[in-house]
Write a protein that holds these residues in place. Structure first.
Motif, short mmCIF file in Angstrom:
data_model
loop_
_atom_site.label_atom_id
_atom_site.label_comp_id
_atom_site.label_asym_id
_atom_site.label_seq_id
_atom_site.Cartn_x
_atom_site.Cartn_y
_atom_site.Cartn_z
N GLN A 138 1.91 5.04 -14.78
CA GLN A 138 1.13 4.64 -13.61
C GLN A 138 0.64 3.21 -13.76
N ARG A 139 0.24 2.84 -14.96
CA ARG A 139 -0.23 1.48 -15.18
C ARG A 139 0.90 0.48 -14.93
N ALA A 140 2.12 0.83 -15.32
CA ALA A 140 3.25 -0.09 -15.13
C ALA A 140 3.53 -0.32 -13.66
N LEU A 141 3.46 0.75 -12.85
CA LEU A 141 3.69 0.59 -11.42
C LEU A 141 2.56 -0.19 -10.77
N PRO A 158 2.12 11.92 -9.72
CA PRO A 158 1.84 12.64 -8.47
C PRO A 158 1.39 11.73 -7.32
N ASP A 159 0.94 10.52 -7.63
CA ASP A 159 0.36 9.65 -6.60
C ASP A 159 1.35 8.70 -5.96
N HIS A 160 2.62 8.72 -6.41
CA HIS A 160 3.59 7.75 -5.90
C HIS A 160 4.87 8.47 -5.49
N PRO A 161 5.62 7.89 -4.53
CA PRO A 161 6.82 8.57 -4.01
C PRO A 161 7.93 8.68 -5.05
N THR A 162 8.72 9.72 -4.92
CA THR A 162 9.89 9.91 -5.78
C THR A 162 11.07 10.34 -4.93
N GLU A 163 12.26 10.04 -5.43
CA GLU A 163 13.50 10.53 -4.85
C GLU A 163 14.36 11.09 -5.97
N THR A 164 14.92 12.26 -5.76
CA THR A 164 15.83 12.83 -6.74
C THR A 164 17.13 12.06 -6.75
N HIS A 279 5.90 2.33 -6.44
CA HIS A 279 4.52 2.34 -5.99
C HIS A 279 4.45 2.70 -4.51
N ARG A 280 3.44 3.48 -4.14
CA ARG A 280 3.33 3.96 -2.76
C ARG A 280 3.20 2.82 -1.75
N HIS A 281 2.66 1.67 -2.17
CA HIS A 281 2.52 0.55 -1.25
C HIS A 281 3.81 -0.24 -1.07
N ARG A 282 4.83 0.11 -1.85
CA ARG A 282 6.08 -0.66 -1.79
C ARG A 282 7.23 0.14 -1.18
N THR A 283 6.88 1.20 -0.48
CA THR A 283 7.91 2.03 0.14
C THR A 283 8.75 1.25 1.14
N ARG A 284 8.14 0.30 1.84
CA ARG A 284 8.86 -0.46 2.87
C ARG A 284 9.36 -1.81 2.36
N ASP A 285 9.28 -2.06 1.08
CA ASP A 285 9.79 -3.30 0.50
C ASP A 285 11.31 -3.33 0.69
#
Length: 312
Positions: A138-141, A158-164, A279-285
């Motif tokens: 989490q710290r790295a992200l 648990p706080d950030h998006p994932t894709e299999t 990171h959840r804030h970078r989903t649209r990057d």
């Protein structure tokens, strides 16, 4: 620029100070002199009416106010970076952007070569910096040290998006001169009685792959060798009667260059799930969207020519 009498440039300095807990390292990170960083800390202390960093022995520790500010400041800067500083479009043929990917040596050996081959077809300037998966993902992200991580599902945050990305099997690897290879079989009794090579990635604070199976499936285990590297495991069974549990794709690569024999695990086991996380804030990057898409393509390329699986 100021907001509520705070020079917003100081937020970047504050972020570096709270992460590094060192004036000299924060100064180096921001390419400032140590005196300039000390001056910034003095201004921050005056604004927040708090020491923020206090000396404890030879170290600097965060005050309670600083601990509260740490995540808030990082969150603000991450939002600025993703909402304002990031370009609205990404053209790999025109970009020299560097992407920092946190991966294990298993992923670096199996999946990443296919990612690089696909990326090179679209850009010769885009760069990739592979870094180890840290003990505190989490710290790295949240610090921006990693743009994206490729990790096993149990390590996902648990706080950030994932894709299999794909499912992975595990198998047993033995030296081709071992009694198991000569007999052409590996029974559960032999498996339990044998010595084992276990992989414990550095800094991981969750059970290793080997312990994961020990706790859930096989009780009688003799761990005789431990290593930090997934890639090294097949080399460490050479000339011995030991067994290494390995990711099947990596084991199949090892079989191409080493005299090893692969066996299925003599007990039913679930598949491992490899995911990518950001990171959840970078989903649209747009740049990360490109990399995430390439990773899915890389999985297809990796599995386009399946090797023979382990012995049944």
């Amino acid at each position: 620029m100021r907001f509520q009498k705070l020079d917003l440039n100081l937020l970047v300095a504050l972020d570096a100070l709270l992460r590094e807990r060192s004036i000299s390292r924060a100064a180096e990170h921001m390419h400032l002199s140590q005196s300039a960083m000390s001056s910034a800390l003095a201004r921050l202390r005056a604004y927040f009416d708090d020491d923020l960093l206090i000396s404890v022995g030879r170290k600097l520790e965060l005050t309670s106010r600083a601990e509260v500010l740490k995540e808030a400041v990082r969150d603000v800067l991450m939002r600025v970076d993703t909402s304002i500083a990031t370009a609205p479009e990404f053209d790999p043929s025109e970009s020299d952007r560097k992407f920092q990917l946190a991966v294990s040596d298993y992923t670096a050996a199996t999946l990443i070569p296919h990612l690089l081959a696909l990326a090179e077809k679209q850009s010769r300037a885009v760069r990739f910096d592979l870094i180890p998966v840290p003990g505190r993902p989490q710290r790295a992200l949240e610090s921006g040290d990693a743009d994206l991580m490729v990790i096993s599902r149990p390590y996902a945050l648990p706080d950030h998006p994932t894709e299999t990305l794909y499912q992975e099997e595990v198998c047993c690897v033995v030296c081709s001169d071992s009694r198991f290879a000569r007999a052409g079989e590996l029974t559960l009794e032999q498996y339990e009685a044998a010595g084992h090579v276990a992989v414990q990635p550095p800094a991981m604070d969750r059970p290793s792959l080997e312990n994961w199976f020990k706790e859930r499936y096989v009780k009688a285990r003799h761990i005789e060798v431990t290593t930090f590297s997934f890639v090294s495991a097949p080399y460490l069974v050479m000339g011995t009667e030991r067994i290494a549990i390995m990711h099947a794709r990596l084991a199949q690569l090892a079989r191409k260059s080493l005299p090893v024999t692969l066996f299925a695990l003599p007990t039913p086991t679930p598949h491992l799930e490899q995911v990518q996380q950001w990171h959840r804030h970078r989903t649209r990057d747009p740049g990360l969207i490109w990399v995430r898409g390439l990773l899915h393509e890389a999985v297809l390329r990796m599995d386009a020519e399946p090797d023979q699986g382990p012995t049944a």
